[in-house]
Design a protein around this motif. Sequence first.
Motif, PDB file in Angstrom:
ATOM      1  N   UNK A   1      -6.387   0.818   3.588  1.00 37.92           N
ATOM      2  CA  UNK A   1      -5.351   1.220   2.653  1.00 37.92           C
ATOM      3  C   UNK A   1      -4.892   0.000   1.858  1.00 37.92           C
ATOM      4  N   UNK A   2      -4.750   0.201   0.570  1.00 37.51           N
ATOM      5  CA  UNK A   2      -4.312  -0.853  -0.330  1.00 37.51           C
ATOM      6  C   UNK A   2      -2.874  -1.281   0.005  1.00 37.51           C
ATOM      7  N   UNK A   3      -2.545  -2.508  -0.331  1.00 33.77           N
ATOM      8  CA  UNK A   3      -1.192  -3.015  -0.098  1.00 33.77           C
ATOM      9  C   UNK A   3      -0.218  -2.550  -1.169  1.00 33.77           C
ATOM     10  N   UNK A  50       4.501   2.969 -11.728  1.00 41.22           N
ATOM     11  CA  UNK A  50       3.309   2.124 -11.722  1.00 41.22           C
ATOM     12  C   UNK A  50       3.004   1.590 -10.341  1.00 41.22           C
ATOM     13  N   UNK A  51       2.307   0.446 -10.306  1.00 45.68           N
ATOM     14  CA  UNK A  51       1.889  -0.152  -9.035  1.00 45.68           C
ATOM     15  C   UNK A  51       3.049  -0.889  -8.374  1.00 45.68           C
ATOM     16  N   UNK A  52       3.303  -0.507  -7.126  1.00 47.11           N
ATOM     17  CA  UNK A  52       4.364  -1.132  -6.340  1.00 47.11           C
ATOM     18  C   UNK A  52       3.807  -1.527  -4.971  1.00 47.11           C
ATOM     19  N   UNK A  53       4.332  -2.603  -4.389  1.00 44.33           N
ATOM     20  CA  UNK A  53       3.983  -2.895  -2.993  1.00 44.33           C
ATOM     21  C   UNK A  53       4.409  -1.712  -2.111  1.00 44.33           C
ATOM     22  N   UNK A 154       5.093  10.927  -5.971  1.00 44.46           N
ATOM     23  CA  UNK A 154       3.654  11.177  -5.996  1.00 44.46           C
ATOM     24  C   UNK A 154       2.908   9.849  -6.097  1.00 44.46           C
ATOM     25  N   UNK A 155       1.794   9.762  -5.376  1.00 42.06           N
ATOM     26  CA  UNK A 155       0.905   8.613  -5.493  1.00 42.06           C
ATOM     27  C   UNK A 155      -0.337   9.021  -6.264  1.00 42.06           C
TER      28      UNK A 155
END
Length: 175
Positions: A1-3, A50-53, A154-155
Amino acid sequence: MSESARVFFALWPAPGVQRALGDIARRARHDCGGRAVPDHNIHLTLVFLGNLPRDRVTALEPFASAVRGRRFALSVDCLEYWRHNRILWAGTGACPEALQELVAQLQDALAGAGYRFDQRPYVPHVTLLRGARRAPADTRLSAVEWPVEDFALVESAPREGARVYQVLRSWPLDG
């Protein structure tokens, strides 16, 4: 799984509403070209983050839990075309006040917590076609009635050369 995770808050329709909007997309594709959004990915974005940790994604839940929005009916009744990004989308002739209030509450809570998102005026839309070559000849629709009873986090994850949307959690709206 991505960070990290690419996430957004959205209205997530019931399967029957997704099918009805997907049917419109498939019919419009003949006139406009492009790729129809799969039925199971059809939604209306409220706030795109957007992209979040991953730890910041989990930290979103208390803010969403504090939102006190009202249930409402969304009548999706027109088609629009954004030439700059070749998107055909479905919208509503009149944005319900409850939808405007829901977006404002989410934006206020997220901004107060240091989350960044697009600051342009909110335009409620459901993306139907990507890569469309032109606007449709007729932009009127037989309205698709969408009873909105909750909102979701939602992801958007890449999978087999496409994006798959997964509801991480949803929150009910008040009656």
